[in-house]
Structures are given as C-alpha cells and as structure tokens.
Write a protein that holds these residues in place. Structure first.
Motif, PDB file in Angstrom:
ATOM      1  N   LYS A   1       0.901  -1.251   0.128  1.00 30.25           N
ATOM      2  CA  LYS A   1      -0.074  -0.161   0.004  1.00 30.25           C
ATOM      3  C   LYS A   1       0.956   1.250   0.023  1.00 30.25           C
ATOM      4  N   GLY A   2       0.379   2.311  -0.396  1.00 29.37           N
ATOM      5  CA  GLY A   2       1.116   3.575  -0.391  1.00 29.37           C
ATOM      6  C   GLY A   2       1.706   3.924  -1.442  1.00 29.37           C
ATOM      7  N   VAL A   3       1.999   3.076  -2.593  1.00 34.15           N
ATOM      8  CA  VAL A   3       2.847   3.298  -3.757  1.00 34.15           C
ATOM      9  C   VAL A   3       2.037   4.517  -4.510  1.00 34.15           C
ATOM     10  N   VAL A   4       2.931   5.477  -4.772  1.00 33.68           N
ATOM     11  CA  VAL A   4       2.288   6.623  -5.484  1.00 33.68           C
ATOM     12  C   VAL A   4       1.806   6.349  -6.925  1.00 33.68           C
TER      13      VAL A   4
ATOM     14  N   LYS B   1      -5.902   8.062  -0.989  1.00 36.16           N
ATOM     15  CA  LYS B   1      -5.288   9.398  -1.192  1.00 36.16           C
ATOM     16  C   LYS B   1      -4.497   9.594   0.085  1.00 36.16           C
ATOM     17  N   SER B   2      -3.102   9.769  -0.223  1.00 36.87           N
ATOM     18  CA  SER B   2      -2.001   9.919   0.717  1.00 36.87           C
ATOM     19  C   SER B   2      -2.386  11.375   1.462  1.00 36.87           C
ATOM     20  N   ASP B   3      -1.511  11.439   2.617  1.00 36.07           N
ATOM     21  CA  ASP B   3      -1.771  12.917   3.549  1.00 36.07           C
ATOM     22  C   ASP B   3      -1.507  13.765   2.595  1.00 36.07           C
ATOM     23  N   GLN B   4      -0.569  13.904   1.754  1.00 37.33           N
ATOM     24  CA  GLN B   4      -0.163  14.756   0.812  1.00 37.33           C
ATOM     25  C   GLN B   4      -1.094  15.030  -0.308  1.00 37.33           C
ATOM     26  N   GLY B   5      -2.293  14.383  -0.445  1.00 38.82           N
ATOM     27  CA  GLY B   5      -3.479  14.292  -1.437  1.00 38.82           C
ATOM     28  C   GLY B   5      -2.916  13.834  -2.770  1.00 38.82           C
ATOM     29  N   GLN B   6      -1.997  12.687  -2.766  1.00 47.85           N
ATOM     30  CA  GLN B   6      -1.419  11.995  -4.009  1.00 47.85           C
ATOM     31  C   GLN B   6      -2.292  10.895  -3.953  1.00 47.85           C
ATOM     32  N   TRP B   7      -2.594  10.241  -5.336  1.00 46.80           N
ATOM     33  CA  TRP B   7      -3.333   9.023  -5.295  1.00 46.80           C
ATOM     34  C   TRP B   7      -2.165   8.086  -4.956  1.00 46.80           C
ATOM     35  N   VAL B   8      -2.608   6.912  -4.146  1.00 44.17           N
ATOM     36  CA  VAL B   8      -1.674   5.574  -3.946  1.00 44.17           C
ATOM     37  C   VAL B   8      -2.318   4.665  -4.129  1.00 44.17           C
ATOM     38  N   THR B   9      -1.560   3.576  -4.066  1.00 52.17           N
ATOM     39  CA  THR B   9      -2.118   2.108  -3.998  1.00 52.17           C
ATOM     40  C   THR B   9      -2.601   1.839  -2.740  1.00 52.17           C
ATOM     41  N   ASN B  10      -3.835   1.339  -2.389  1.00 52.14           N
ATOM     42  CA  ASN B  10      -4.427   1.136  -1.282  1.00 52.14           C
ATOM     43  C   ASN B  10      -4.967  -0.430  -1.221  1.00 52.14           C
ATOM     44  N   GLY B  11      -4.528  -1.098  -1.898  1.00 53.16           N
ATOM     45  CA  GLY B  11      -5.032  -2.930  -1.908  1.00 53.16           C
ATOM     46  C   GLY B  11      -4.438  -3.573  -2.872  1.00 53.16           C
ATOM     47  N   GLY B  12      -4.728  -4.954  -3.040  1.00 57.97           N
ATOM     48  CA  GLY B  12      -3.928  -5.612  -3.980  1.00 57.97           C
ATOM     49  C   GLY B  12      -4.469  -5.131  -5.438  1.00 57.97           C
ATOM     50  N   ARG B  13      -5.682  -5.252  -5.848  1.00 59.59           N
ATOM     51  CA  ARG B  13      -6.104  -4.924  -7.123  1.00 59.59           C
ATOM     52  C   ARG B  13      -6.239  -3.375  -7.025  1.00 59.59           C
TER      53      ARG B  13
END
Ligand code: AMP
Ligand code: GLY
Length: 418
Positions: free
Chosen positions: A341-344, A365-377
């Motif tokens: 998780k958390g990969v930009v 969304k990360s704390d910085q507002g970037q889209w990040v991975t948040n699961g497997g698929r």
C-alpha cells in the motif's frame, strides 16, 4: 431513487457507475466506499455490524434500494437486518448466503438439487483427510468450509502436500474458524465458466457469460488471485448452454424454491466444463469481481430500475447491447500475497475516452493528497468495443495512462477468445 451500495472495491465502483448512468437514480451513496469511489458517490463510514447504527443511518437517508456487494456482509446477515427495517435490498438472506459461506452447505445443496458436481467427503482432521483421500485420485482438492477471501482452496498434487494443507487448516489453524472443517473433493478437469443470474429464488434472468483470468501471470501461470481480468460476452456452444440450463440452472432454482430460502440477488455459479459435461464447482451469492465490471455495461436499460424491482422480488426481462467489454486489472507490487500500500500512482485517474475508463478498486489518497495504491487490485481498466479485439485494445490503451513502481498487469487478457 436514492441508492446505497455496500462495499469498497472495483465491483462496487462498477455498480455505482451503472447507477450513475441510470435515469431512475437521483442519488448514489456508498458504505464504506473509498477515496476513489467518492468521486461518484457520497461515502459514509458506518459500522455495518452495529444494528443500531445501521438503523439510524438508513432512517436518516431513506434509501429506495440497497445493493450489497461483498459476500462478507451477506454472511453476516446485513440483508435480513435491512429488510427488518423495511428497506428494499438486493442481496440474499443470511441463510441463503450459506451457499457461499459454507462449502459443506453448498455441496449438500448441490446433491439435494441433483446437479452434477465432484464427489466429496467432509473432513475435519488430518488423519480423516488422509483416509478420505484414498477414495479420490490426485490432485487432491481441499476446501476450507468457511469464507477465506479466496484463499481457502488447496489443490495438492501429492499426498504429502495434502497432509501439509490439512495440517495448516486443522492444526495450525491458518484460516481460523473458516478452516475448522473442510470438503475434500475429486479434482475436475476442463475449462471454467462463470454463469451468473439475477434471481428472486424461483425465476432467473441470465446475465451475459464472462471469463475471468484467475492466475497472476500470462498463460495462466503463477498463484491464484481474485481475478486479473475478464472479458465478455463469451460465446459458448449453444448445446453446452442448453445443458447448463437444463442440468444446472433449472434444478438449482427448483431446489432453492423447495428450501424456502429467501433469495433476491445475484447467483454466481462456477462451472467446470468436463469431457462428461458441465459440473458445478461453487456458488457465490453476489456479483463476481471483476465479472461485474464487464457485465454491467452491457445492459440495454436502467440498472436502477432492474435492481429496485429485484429487491422487491420482481424480475425485469433483460436486454443486452451488442457491445464487448474488457477489464484489465492493474495490481500493486506483492499482490496477491503481500500487496504493497501507499505506492504513488503517476498519471491521471480521471482520464477517459468514449470507449474506456478506470474503475477504482484499491486506490487511496495520501496525506499529501496524492493517489496511492491501497489494496491488491488497484485499478480496473475498462475498454468497450464492437468486438472483443477492439474492447481489449481500448482497455490496454487506457491502462497506459497510469503507472507506478512494481505495477502488475497481465498482457494476455481475452487472448484465448480472440
Ligand atoms: P471454488 O472457490 O470452490 O470455486 O474454488 C476456487 C478455484 O479452485 C476454482 O475456480 C477452480 O479453479 C479450482 N477448483 C475448485 N474445485 C475444483 C475441483 N474439484 N477440481 C479442479 N479445480 C477446482
Ligand atoms: N472473480 C471471482 C469472484 O468474484 O469470486
């Protein structure tokens, strides 16, 4: 009408999108939804295991229809709770959801319905499993009885591997209560089909056939996953379709009616087409994920209307567009065993064309507002076309508009149908 969709993955985003394009729908809510889904629906964080919280939530919003996405909520009994509050629900009762929630219940149902399926034995310890194995030929198929997020089926080529799988389930309790008992069954050989219907428990409306790609790697190699891509509609021999109707669907519906189980929702029948004919592998009591992503866009009509009627036990005759749809899954590094998780995510997730778009499966969304991975698929890249080739090309060209470190994506989705 005001709709609520329960769940948070790509399947639920596909349902939200289908509702968005339904003229009967005025408001779409999701629970819990996700950062991605919140672009198309109002997301709420309500503890669905807390009956009081659910009651005050549905009273406040007065939903006209609730659609339950994942099996977990169905097996917990969310449909019964909502129905007891007077809410119109698309989703089978807790009792009927045992068709997915318990492999033993499902096998007993198959035998009761008289449908073809693999021979089996119920087992609950290592010695009993090895004894029962004498009745079957390898590979040995051991299935944990309870829900296991797709990780409960072990296909063991040899007896020592079966012994290890049984030790893991019954002694190390790797799947907890879900693996307290299990089904050992004869391995079947052939090709698999996902046959989905909408049903009110006595009649059914067929959905277009879809073909999932369950293995992680091209050429059906690598570990099993929740599904790396799917195409539809899939054409099969009409004689085979007739056999599936006569030998599987009709007896299942007759038996369902006989049991009196309350069923208003999707029944997903996993079938192995063997040299002797089609046999039932499993039941799911909800839309497949990612099958829903390619089935829903094919309807010629208004899903909001279809779902609201189904929730009341009425089936609307379904008509289908002559469109082909492909879904390519973009997964995070480490999926399926340890998705990171958390990969930009680089690129524009809002990119779409007249024949392609993204659905958000595990995007945050990360704390910085970037889209990040948040699961497997992470993302489903959807392509539409007048034939399968066009649909697949559209999905792959859409997929190119994003990237991230360690992105996993199969390059051969739909290839065996082209
Ligand atoms: P299930 O959840 O029961 O469908 O099992 C998951 C996957 O395991 C299926 O989609 C098949 O690929 C495989 N599988 C399950 N049962 C069998 C069987 N009896 N023979 C061969 N493969 C099976
Ligand atoms: N795609 C398989 C499933 O939803 O169970």
């Amino acid at each position: 009408m005001r709709f609520l969709v329960l769940g948070q993955g790509g399947r639920e985003h596909a349902i939200v999108r289908a509702l968005k394009y339904s003229s009967s729908v005025t408001e779409i809510h999701a629970c819990p939804g996700s950062d991605g889904i919140s672009r198309d629906a109002i997301c709420h964080q309500v503890d669905l295991t807390d009956a009081k919280a659910v009651e005050s939530f549905v009273k406040r919003h007065q939903f006209d229809c609730v659609i339950v996405g994942p099996e977990k909520y169905l097996v917990q009994g969310i449909s019964d709770l909502l129905r007891s509050l007077g809410v119109n629900v698309v989703g089978p009762s807790q009792a009927a959801s045992q068709l997915e929630g318990s492999k033993i219940f499902a096998k007993e149902f198959m035998v009761g319905a008289g449908v073809p399926t693999a021979a089996y034995e119920v087992v609950s310890d290592v010695a009993g499993t090895l004894r029962a194995a004498q009745k079957f030929t390898p590979p040995y198929v051991l299935k944990a009885d309870g829900l296991a997020d797709g990780k409960g089926v072990f296909i063991c080529p040899t007896l020592p591997e079966l012994k290890t799988a049984a030790e893991n389930l019954f002694e190390k309790k790797t799947l907890g209560m879900a693996g307290q008992s299990a089904v050992l069954e004869q391995a079947l050989h052939g090709f698999e089909l996902s046959f989905l219907v909408l049903t009110n428990g006595h009649q059914a409306e067929r959905l277009p056939l879809a073909q999932d790609h369950k293995r992680l790697k091209e050429g059906d190699e690598g570990p099993n996953t929740g599904g790396m891509g799917v195409v539809g509609p899939v054409k099969v021999d009409s004689l085979l379709e007739q056999r599936i109707e006569k030998e599987i669907i009709e007896p299942c519906l007759r038996h369902l009616q006989g049991t009196g189980l309350l069923y208003r929702g999707v029944l997903y029948i996993g079938i192995m087409v063997t040299p002797e004919g089609p046999k039932v592998l499993e039941f799911n009591t909800r839309f497949g994920d990612p099958e829903a992503q390619v089935i829903l866009p094919q309807l010629e009509g208004d899903w909001g209307y279809v779902f609201s009627k189904l929730g009341n036990g009425e089936l609307v005759p379904l008509k289908w567009k002559s469109v082909h749809v492909a879904c390519v899954v973009l997964a995070s590094p480490g999926y399926p065993s340890e998705p990171k998780k958390g990969v930009v995510i680089e690129g524009d997730l809002g990119t779409q064309t007249s024949s392609s778009y993204f659905l958000f499966a595990g995007v945050g969304k990360s704390d910085q507002g970037q889209w990040v991975t948040n699961g497997g698929r992470v993302l489903n890249s959807i392509g539409l076309g007048s034939d399968l080739k066009e649909a697949v090309q559209a999905a792959y060209s859409q997929a190119k508009s994003v990237k991230w470190q360690g992105l996993q994506m199969r390059q051969d989705i739909g290839k065996n149908q082209l």
